[in-house]
Design an enzyme around this catalytic site. Sequence first.
Site, short mmCIF file in Angstrom:
data_model
loop_
_atom_site.label_atom_id
_atom_site.label_comp_id
_atom_site.label_asym_id
_atom_site.label_seq_id
_atom_site.Cartn_x
_atom_site.Cartn_y
_atom_site.Cartn_z
CE LYS A 81 40.48 -9.71 31.39
NZ LYS A 81 41.15 -8.59 32.11
CB CYS A 132 56.86 -12.92 35.20
SG CYS A 132 57.40 -13.11 33.51
P1 NAD Z 1 46.58 -10.70 37.87
O1 NAD Z 1 46.59 -12.15 38.19
O2 NAD Z 1 46.00 -9.75 38.88
O3 NAD Z 1 45.75 -10.43 36.52
C1 NAD Z 1 45.99 -11.18 35.35
C2 NAD Z 1 44.69 -11.23 34.54
O4 NAD Z 1 43.69 -11.89 35.31
C3 NAD Z 1 44.13 -9.85 34.18
O5 NAD Z 1 43.65 -9.89 32.87
C4 NAD Z 1 43.02 -9.66 35.20
O6 NAD Z 1 41.95 -8.87 34.70
C5 NAD Z 1 42.53 -11.08 35.45
N1 NAD Z 1 42.01 -11.27 36.81
C6 NAD Z 1 42.40 -10.60 37.93
N2 NAD Z 1 41.70 -11.04 39.00
C7 NAD Z 1 40.86 -12.00 38.55
C8 NAD Z 1 39.89 -12.85 39.19
N3 NAD Z 1 39.65 -12.77 40.49
N4 NAD Z 1 39.21 -13.73 38.43
C9 NAD Z 1 39.46 -13.82 37.11
N5 NAD Z 1 40.36 -13.05 36.45
C10 NAD Z 1 41.06 -12.15 37.16
O7 NAD Z 1 48.08 -10.30 37.50
P2 NAD Z 1 48.68 -8.85 37.22
O8 NAD Z 1 48.76 -8.10 38.52
O9 NAD Z 1 48.00 -8.21 36.07
O10 NAD Z 1 50.15 -9.23 36.73
C11 NAD Z 1 51.21 -9.49 37.60
C12 NAD Z 1 51.36 -10.97 37.87
O11 NAD Z 1 51.54 -11.68 36.66
C13 NAD Z 1 52.57 -11.29 38.71
O12 NAD Z 1 52.22 -12.29 39.65
C14 NAD Z 1 53.57 -11.83 37.70
O13 NAD Z 1 54.55 -12.71 38.22
C15 NAD Z 1 52.66 -12.55 36.78
N6 NAD Z 1 53.29 -12.76 35.48
C16 NAD Z 1 53.75 -14.01 35.20
C17 NAD Z 1 54.38 -14.24 34.00
C18 NAD Z 1 54.91 -15.60 33.66
O14 NAD Z 1 55.39 -15.76 32.56
N7 NAD Z 1 54.84 -16.59 34.52
C19 NAD Z 1 54.54 -13.20 33.07
C20 NAD Z 1 54.05 -11.93 33.39
C21 NAD Z 1 53.42 -11.73 34.61
#
Ligand code: NAD
Length: 498
Positions: A173, A281
């Site tokens: 997803k 990240c």
């Molecule tokens: P996000 O948390 O908004 O979304 C991530 C995933 O979760 C997406 O597929 C999204 O559709 C889903 N999602 C969003 N809201 C949701 C909800 N309420 N309920 C269930 N699923 C939901 O993150 P983003 O904005 O796409 O990405 C950026 C974030 O990811 C930053 O915080 C970054 O630090 C983090 N990140 C972390 C790593 C790591 O290795 N720790 C790597 C890449 C990105």
Amino acid sequence: MRTIEHWIAGKPTRGVSDRTAPVFNPASGQQQAEVVLADATDVESAIAAARDAFPDWSQTSISRRTKVLFAFREIVNRRASELAEAITDEHGKVLSDALGEVQRGLEVVEFACGIPTLLKGDYSDQVSTDVDTWSFREPLGVCAGITPFNFPAMVPMWMFPVAIACGNTFVLKPSERDPSASLLIAEMWQEAGLPDGVFNVVHGDKVAVDTILDSPDVAAVSFVGSTPIARYIHERGSATGKRVQALGGAKNHAIVLPDADMDFAAEHLAAAAFGSAGERCMAISAAVAVGDAGDRVVAAVNERARSVVVGSGRDDSSEMGPVVTRQAQERIVGLIDSGERQGASIEVDGRGYTVPGFEDGFFVGPTVIDRVSTEMDVYTEEIFGPVLSVVRTETVDDAIALINANPYGNGTAIFTNSGEAARRFQRGVHVGMIGINVPVPVPMAYYSFGGWKDSLFGDKHVHGPEGVSFYTRAKVVTARWPHSSHASDASFHFPTSK
Ligand code: NAD
């Protein structure tokens, strides 16, 4: 308008849901496609396809699975620019950066090509008289990956090559903001000879995610995204008995000591803070300048920040592209405003940045904010944009304490010429990935990637040996082959070795 569909059981599928979301080109600011948003029925079809494909795929010999992985590697290599272009057009990052992301994902595929060695079990001869013991690992079943917008190819590739190599089937997803890369990847798997149903893609939002989390047919969930959602995924997925690894957000610090080479440190700080518009990240978002390193490093970073070439990711001369959405742009600008209001010094100001020919694009210029304190919003919030905050401390121990007081623990780095200080830092910080004069210390695929504290929920990091362990479970066999000359040693007391 192009519609981006799911990929279920080996073909593009519109699904039954009539919900969609816009997909933008961040450089032009224009909508370029719409992506379907799954409802529960669509997700259940993808999970059913993966469940039906599992018995055959898990019984396929390791050598046949390995051949598919090698073929997939060749195809991703051949089609890397196509994948990178799809990433640039929907994410905004510059093409060379998108190609770098594909390359780092490919390294996980290469790691997974070594699955015959990685799945070798242990064997102990004669653990008791005429008794041998051995262990091996079996796949779990249907595994799911829920991934963020910022690495639409690499982050899914942290997960599925290892999961599939281990004999699992997979439902991805991806982020609804840049969904096209995942479909190209699905086509590549099919071209490589992966049986239909082993790799599926469903697009969607919370509805899709909750269906995955609650499904009794999903054995394991890997998540990468922001901390609040990672915490939620871990709690809800664990409540239904799944294995869950949920990687969250970050606030990565880089300490600069007075003995560091300031030009080297400033060049690398700028690249780590502004590369991919700070939407990594592992981006450095806080520089911790110790003692008199402060004025020198700020002057050098300011100079580099002012010279960054910002433009469309498709323009070869661009070093940095736009951020992903209008909302992201507004949030980042709002945080810079708050830094100014709260008394920090805006040294280089990326607000109101426009690129000729791309006036509607979601651009924020490189920004340096000095004299940031730990109560300010620019410090406490994960900005996820091209903004470097500089915090000043007196000693290296103060700097380490500051990093340890932060709730995140993804990556951190130190710039120094002192081996003693570097070793103290490396042993003292409560962070998962450490760089010594390496500002973005993303481990190679044969190590595992993961943070500590609010940057990871669950106990296994992704890819590398921990990825293999996450996607398999162990069996231990204890066996003997009795022969007629042996007297029976059956006994009612608990078995012990002889
Ligand atoms: P996000 O948390 O908004 O979304 C991530 C995933 O979760 C997406 O597929 C999204 O559709 C889903 N999602 C969003 N809201 C949701 C909800 N309420 N309920 C269930 N699923 C939901 O993150 P983003 O904005 O796409 O990405 C950026 C974030 O990811 C930053 O915080 C970054 O630090 C983090 N990140 C972390 C790593 C790591 O290795 N720790 C790597 C890449 C990105």
